[in-house]
Design a protein around this motif. Structure first.
Motif, mmCIF file in Angstrom:
data_model
loop_
_atom_site.group_PDB
_atom_site.id
_atom_site.type_symbol
_atom_site.label_atom_id
_atom_site.label_comp_id
_atom_site.label_asym_id
_atom_site.label_seq_id
_atom_site.Cartn_x
_atom_site.Cartn_y
_atom_site.Cartn_z
ATOM 1 N N TYR A 41 -6.763 -47.485 23.250
ATOM 2 C CA TYR A 41 -7.699 -47.341 24.358
ATOM 3 C C TYR A 41 -9.063 -47.914 24.000
ATOM 4 N N SER A 42 -9.473 -48.926 24.722
ATOM 5 C CA SER A 42 -10.813 -49.479 24.595
ATOM 6 C C SER A 42 -11.108 -50.041 23.218
ATOM 7 N N SER A 43 -10.103 -50.398 22.440
ATOM 8 C CA SER A 43 -10.356 -50.932 21.108
ATOM 9 C C SER A 43 -10.402 -52.439 21.141
ATOM 10 N N PHE A 76 -29.200 -46.292 24.125
ATOM 11 C CA PHE A 76 -28.215 -45.628 24.972
ATOM 12 C C PHE A 76 -26.989 -45.151 24.190
ATOM 13 N N HIS A 77 -26.883 -45.527 22.924
ATOM 14 C CA HIS A 77 -25.748 -45.109 22.100
ATOM 15 C C HIS A 77 -25.683 -43.581 22.034
ATOM 16 N N GLY A 78 -24.505 -43.036 22.344
ATOM 17 C CA GLY A 78 -24.312 -41.593 22.304
ATOM 18 C C GLY A 78 -24.597 -40.876 23.613
ATOM 19 N N ARG A 79 -25.183 -41.569 24.577
ATOM 20 C CA ARG A 79 -25.450 -40.943 25.877
ATOM 21 C C ARG A 79 -24.193 -40.981 26.736
ATOM 22 N N PHE A 87 -21.185 -43.166 25.464
ATOM 23 C CA PHE A 87 -21.370 -44.604 25.256
ATOM 24 C C PHE A 87 -21.395 -44.924 23.765
ATOM 25 N N ASN A 88 -20.620 -45.917 23.387
ATOM 26 C CA ASN A 88 -20.561 -46.402 22.017
ATOM 27 C C ASN A 88 -20.866 -47.885 22.051
ATOM 28 N N ILE A 89 -21.933 -48.307 21.380
ATOM 29 C CA ILE A 89 -22.363 -49.710 21.436
ATOM 30 C C ILE A 89 -21.335 -50.670 20.850
ATOM 31 N N ASN A 90 -20.415 -50.175 20.026
ATOM 32 C CA ASN A 90 -19.443 -51.046 19.373
ATOM 33 C C ASN A 90 -18.166 -51.267 20.173
ATOM 34 N N ASP A 133 -23.780 -55.373 32.697
ATOM 35 C CA ASP A 133 -24.411 -54.963 31.438
ATOM 36 C C ASP A 133 -23.293 -54.722 30.437
ATOM 37 N N LEU A 134 -23.349 -55.402 29.308
ATOM 38 C CA LEU A 134 -22.309 -55.310 28.291
ATOM 39 C C LEU A 134 -22.731 -54.387 27.153
ATOM 40 N N SER A 135 -21.759 -53.837 26.461
ATOM 41 C CA SER A 135 -22.059 -53.128 25.217
ATOM 42 C C SER A 135 -22.489 -54.172 24.189
ATOM 43 N N ILE A 136 -23.123 -53.738 23.121
ATOM 44 C CA ILE A 136 -23.547 -54.676 22.082
ATOM 45 C C ILE A 136 -22.332 -55.335 21.433
#
Length: 167
Positions: A41-43, A76-79, A87-90, A133-136
């Motif tokens: 999932y989401s990896s 925003f990481h962790g929110r 939210f996980n930036i990775n 808007d993309l994650s890092i």
């Protein structure tokens, strides 16, 4: 005797709830549960698998649009995102104003041709003239960390429901 019937009924209700939960773990209602039980999932690995030529032939891509992409700041990481995930930036995720949560989108950098597959899990962007808007992690894959934005093309390639049944 009456107490035994209540215990049996309660056991039946719990078993029914667990069965329903296991069937619906890929649905948007239980999106937080999916991440715990599905290792893909989401990896990044799942996103890479979705980019293989075999998978491209077996599905239809739908053009969503073209425009400017940006990425979330580290703050925003962790929110909590709009769909309730943390939210996980990775992770390869993104915010879009209207696509359903769980939709998988191929984002292609129009200048370089690089692309990345992300899952929509938030709402935004809230800056005029931007379409996603993309994650890092996703911005890194597209090569836009230095510039901050890029002209991109968005194509939907499915939802989390369709992808999890193929895994």
């Amino acid at each position: 005797m009456k107490h035994e019937k209540q215990v049996i009924n309660l056991s039946f209700v719990i078993a029914l709830m667990l069965a329903t939960l296991s069937v619906n773990t890929s649905g948007s209602i239980f999106s937080g549960i999916t991440e715990r039980y599905n290792p893909f999932y989401s990896s990044a690995e799942a996103a890479q698998q979705s980019s293989s030529p075999l998978n491209k032939e077996s599905r239809t891509n739908t053009l969503v649009g073209e425009g400017k992409a940006s990425f979330y700041a580290n703050q925003f990481h962790g929110r909590t995102t709009a769909n309730g995930e943390t939210f996980n930036i990775n992770k390869l995720t993104a915010a879009h104003p209207s696509l359903p949560f769980g939709t998988w989108v191929r984002v292609t950098n129009m200048r370089t041709g690089k692309d990345v597959v992300v899952r929509i899990n938030d709402r935004g962007p809230f800056v005029k003239g931007r379409i996603i808007d993309l994650s890092i992690g996703a911005a890194k894959e597209l090569g836009i960390l230095k510039t901050g934005t890029a002209q991109v093309k968005l194509e939907t390639i499915g939802s989390s429901n369709r992808r999890s049944s193929a895994s």
